[in-house]
Design an enzyme around this catalytic site. Structure first.
Site, mmCIF file in Angstrom:
data_model
loop_
_atom_site.group_PDB
_atom_site.id
_atom_site.type_symbol
_atom_site.label_atom_id
_atom_site.label_comp_id
_atom_site.label_asym_id
_atom_site.label_seq_id
_atom_site.Cartn_x
_atom_site.Cartn_y
_atom_site.Cartn_z
ATOM 1 N N HIS A 253 0.559 -0.838 -0.137
ATOM 2 C CA HIS A 253 -0.248 0.065 0.417
ATOM 3 C C HIS A 253 0.925 0.955 0.007
ATOM 4 O O HIS A 253 2.566 1.082 0.208
ATOM 5 C CB HIS A 253 -0.964 -0.389 1.441
ATOM 6 C CG HIS A 253 -2.486 1.529 0.807
ATOM 7 N ND1 HIS A 253 -1.762 2.070 1.539
ATOM 8 C CD2 HIS A 253 -3.096 0.427 1.367
ATOM 9 C CE1 HIS A 253 -3.174 2.608 1.638
ATOM 10 N NE2 HIS A 253 -3.952 1.793 1.063
ATOM 11 N N GLU B 291 -1.049 -3.812 -11.194
ATOM 12 C CA GLU B 291 -2.003 -3.573 -9.783
ATOM 13 C C GLU B 291 -3.313 -4.171 -10.167
ATOM 14 O O GLU B 291 -3.873 -4.122 -11.434
ATOM 15 C CB GLU B 291 -2.054 -1.927 -9.643
ATOM 16 C CG GLU B 291 -2.487 -1.998 -8.310
ATOM 17 C CD GLU B 291 -2.787 -0.789 -8.315
ATOM 18 O OE1 GLU B 291 -2.078 0.010 -7.797
ATOM 19 O OE2 GLU B 291 -4.312 -0.041 -7.920
ATOM 20 N N GLU C 193 -1.216 5.682 -12.719
ATOM 21 C CA GLU C 193 -1.834 5.775 -12.368
ATOM 22 C C GLU C 193 -2.421 6.994 -13.291
ATOM 23 O O GLU C 193 -2.717 7.797 -13.064
ATOM 24 C CB GLU C 193 -3.195 5.691 -11.779
ATOM 25 C CG GLU C 193 -2.901 4.379 -11.612
ATOM 26 C CD GLU C 193 -4.492 2.988 -10.606
ATOM 27 O OE1 GLU C 193 -5.372 4.350 -10.188
ATOM 28 O OE2 GLU C 193 -4.523 2.154 -10.799
HETATM 29 C C1 DCB Z 1 -6.063 2.690 -8.270
HETATM 30 C C2 DCB Z 1 -4.738 2.952 -7.512
HETATM 31 C C3 DCB Z 1 -4.879 2.919 -6.017
HETATM 32 C C4 DCB Z 1 -5.679 2.960 -4.994
HETATM 33 C C5 DCB Z 1 -6.366 1.957 -5.849
HETATM 34 C C6 DCB Z 1 -7.945 1.274 -4.997
HETATM 35 O O1 DCB Z 1 -6.485 3.502 -8.102
HETATM 36 F F1 DCB Z 1 -3.428 3.292 -8.013
HETATM 37 O O2 DCB Z 1 -3.438 3.872 -5.123
HETATM 38 O O3 DCB Z 1 -5.951 1.967 -3.647
HETATM 39 O O4 DCB Z 1 -6.051 1.772 -7.368
HETATM 40 O O5 DCB Z 1 -9.073 2.643 -5.428
HETATM 41 C C7 DCB Z 1 -6.381 3.373 -3.012
HETATM 42 C C8 DCB Z 1 -6.563 2.323 -1.611
HETATM 43 C C9 DCB Z 1 -7.069 3.479 -0.673
HETATM 44 C C10 DCB Z 1 -6.515 4.654 -0.526
HETATM 45 C C11 DCB Z 1 -6.463 5.252 -1.979
HETATM 46 C C12 DCB Z 1 -6.218 6.660 -1.790
HETATM 47 O O6 DCB Z 1 -6.665 1.191 -1.349
HETATM 48 O O7 DCB Z 1 -6.951 2.714 0.415
HETATM 49 O O8 DCB Z 1 -7.570 5.275 0.533
HETATM 50 O O9 DCB Z 1 -6.196 4.076 -3.120
HETATM 51 O O10 DCB Z 1 -5.104 7.050 -1.763
HETATM 52 C C13 DCB Z 1 -8.312 3.781 -8.703
HETATM 53 C C14 DCB Z 1 -7.589 2.820 -9.997
HETATM 54 C C15 DCB Z 1 -9.369 2.662 -10.970
HETATM 55 C C16 DCB Z 1 -9.870 3.032 -10.670
HETATM 56 C C17 DCB Z 1 -10.195 4.772 -9.958
HETATM 57 C C18 DCB Z 1 -8.930 4.557 -8.817
HETATM 58 N N1 DCB Z 1 -11.547 3.648 -11.741
HETATM 59 N N2 DCB Z 1 -8.747 5.545 -7.578
HETATM 60 O O11 DCB Z 1 -10.929 3.143 -12.244
HETATM 61 O O12 DCB Z 1 -12.066 4.329 -11.185
HETATM 62 O O13 DCB Z 1 -10.068 6.693 -8.048
HETATM 63 O O14 DCB Z 1 -8.524 5.429 -7.057
#
Ligand code: DCB
Length: 524
Positions: free
Chosen positions: A258, A450, A362
């Site tokens: 993480h 990822e 990303e």
């Molecule tokens: C990606 C990011 C990663 C994120 C995960 C899950 O973001 F690379 O950093 O991790 O996917 O969302 C999350 C953690 C949380 C934390 C948050 C903010 O699990 O604990 O609070 O990051 O740091 C994605 C991937 C795909 C999409 C959106 C996101 N999508 N996003 O397809 O819409 O919005 O973060």
């Protein structure tokens, strides 16, 4: 004009001195005279830990610098990890690393050590300096050789380095315009040479040295548990397939950390070992740039990342250095920081086949492949390649690294490049899988650096059936993956239950539903 420049320089040096030299350390050497031509350079080198004084408080500015001292400084500047030396000499590890890096040849400083403590010649010193800090530099033969009065005395094997050093203003010659290739170099002169070369390490000077200045522990020797990297060596991309050094297909599967700023504790040696013990052969170190990560605390984040990467290397794993852009969706917003960061990392890990570089986690928001992400990739790849000619580099794409079709239509030119596809099983399905098949058939290599068993926000579900469909699909295509994430946060994508010990060994009770599923899939 000259006067003005000198004034500006003095002003810059004063500011620098105020910023980086605590007054107590200034001119601390009994034999460094105040206002001597070398005082500032000697102080700066000592302050940065690049060249130390003698135990009796002298610096010996006029003493000839020895080969061992000179090479050790170059190794420190470049952040090269020491290799195993042949002798018990204090600098044998540094000299072995420099020799392996090709900074000099065997006959110039035999590893048996007879000449380590002898003065280094100016021509050999320049060669090592240029190879270590400015390996891409070239000099114009006609223009620069004409500036060197004693050019005829130069051994031909040093032409290239010396001409480049003149071209870049690193070497200048004495008042009579001589280079004196066979003479020794004083310690004070060496300080000046290094500082000039460091200042020329591209537009990235300040931040590269920021990265280099950090005191880091030396790398732990690789303990090979008959493991991954010692068997497979350097990775390479053949067609769309990731292969080992022998050219055989290889699939990497493992965990992503993480964010280091929140869950860095699960990147310790024991945590990575517990993951490897279940069959993982890769570990991804997610260093957020925004969200309180690298951009707000570069030094401590770099430290943590280095520690995590070293831990993965110590466990004989492949390891991905992930520049985790997320809230900062456009990688170009911090391209300068990224360039210096990756130069520093590629310099430190140039000799390690373990390391892969993921240059932008990303990209998202108002960002395009052709306008921002591809030009960004080209710049960062050049920075990495200056140090690490063959490491595998992973490239993201817009829409949180889902737009691989845009990259396929307009790929980056180069070797050993792969494109990341990220998915979350509760959000993404067949449409993205079809996209993978499309790009593979057009020749684009894909790496799932990822993915999660949850929805795209990291929670919801878990979606284990959907995840199994995805993993079977990837397995049939030999596609490598890392799962988000190895931490104990209370969100469904986390692999560990809240409060899981870092030390392990981890059993079923320590794992979440996601963790149990993912850990069972490393090997099949
Ligand atoms: C990606 C990011 C990663 C994120 C995960 C899950 O973001 F690379 O950093 O991790 O996917 O969302 C999350 C953690 C949380 C934390 C948050 C903010 O699990 O604990 O609070 O990051 O740091 C994605 C991937 C795909 C999409 C959106 C996101 N999508 N996003 O397809 O819409 O919005 O973060």
């Amino acid at each position: 004009m000259r006067g003005k420049m000198a004034y500006l320089w003095a002003a810059v040096l004063c500011c620098l001195a105020v910023l980086i030299l605590p007054p107590a350390e200034c001119a601390g050497f009994s034999d460094v005279e105040e206002d001597s031509w070398y005082e500032a350079a000697v102080d700066e080198m000592a302050e940065r830990g690049l060249l130390h004084g003698y135990p009796d408080g002298r610096f010996g500015p006029e003493d000839p610098i020895t080969a061992a001292q000179f090479v050790a400084i170059a190794v420190r500047c470049a952040g090269l990890p020491p290799a195993s030396g042949q002798t018990a000499h204090w600098a044998a590890g540094s000299l072995a690393a420099a020799l392996q890096a090709g900074w000099y040849d065997w006959d110039e400083l035999p590893p048996t050590g007879e000449t380590f403590d002898q003065p280094i010649s100016r021509q050999l010193a320049i060669k090592i300096l240029m190879k270590a800090l400015l390996p891409q530099a070239k000099g114009d033969f006609n223009r620069q050789s004409a500036r060197i009065q004693d050019f005829a005395d130069l051994n031909g094997r040093y032409y290239e380095a010396v001409l480049a050093a003149y071209e870049y203003g690193v070497a200048t010659g004495d008042e009579a315009g001589r280079f004196r290739p066979e003479s020794s170099l004083t310690r004070a002169e060496a300080c000046t040479l290094f500082l000039r070369a460091l200042a020329k390490t591209g537009g990235t000077k300040e931040t590269v040295s920021e990265v280099f200045d950090i005191e880091t522990s030396p790398l732990q020797p690789v303990v090979s548990s008959g493991g991954t990297v010692s068997k497979n060596g350097w990775l390479q991309v053949v067609g769309t397939q990731l292969c080992n050094e022998a050219g055989e297909p290889i699939v990497l599967r493992g965990m992503s950390s993480h964010g280091l700023q929140w869950y860095g504790q699960y990147t310790g040696r024991a945590s990575i070992e517990n993951t490897a013990a279940n069959g993982a052969n890769v570990f991804r170190v997610a260093m957020y740039t925004g969200e309180g990560g690298y951009l707000s605390q570069p030094e401590s984040m770099t430290q943590q990342l280095i520690q995590a990467v070293d831990n993965a290397i110590g466990n004989d794993l492949y390891v991905i250095i992930d520049w985790h852009i997320l809230s900062d969706g456009n990688p170009m917003s911090h391209v300068t920081e990224a360039e210096s960061f990756f130069s520093g990392m590629a310099a430190r890990y140039a000799q390690y086949p373990n390391v892969l570089y993921e240059i932008c986690n990303e990209p998202n928001g108002n960002v395009t492949w052709a306008g921002e992400v591809k030009p960004y990739a080209e710049r960062i790849i050049a920075a990495i390649r200056a140090w690490s000619p063959r490491a595998v580099i992973l490239i993201g794409s817009p829409t949180w690294s889902q737009d691989i079709h845009l990259a396929a239509a307009n790929p980056v030119v180069g070797e050993n490049l792969m494109y990341t596809l990220h998915f979350y099983a509760g959000t993404h399905g067949k449409e993205l899988r079809d996209r993978i098949d499309d790009v593979l058939s057009s020749g684009l290599p894909v790496f799932v650096s990822e993915w999660g068993t949850s929805r795209a926000d990291g929670s919801g579900g878990v979606f284990l059936e959907e995840s199994a469909v995805w993993l079977d699909f990837l397995a049939q295509r030999n596609i490598s993956w890392c799962n988000w994430s190895l931490c104990d946060k209370s969100e469904t994508s986390a692999a560990l239950r809240p409060g899981t010990s870092l030390e392990g060994p981890w059993g079923e009770v320590d794992m979440t539903d996601s963790g149990k599923f993912v850990f069972s899939r490393f090997l099949h």
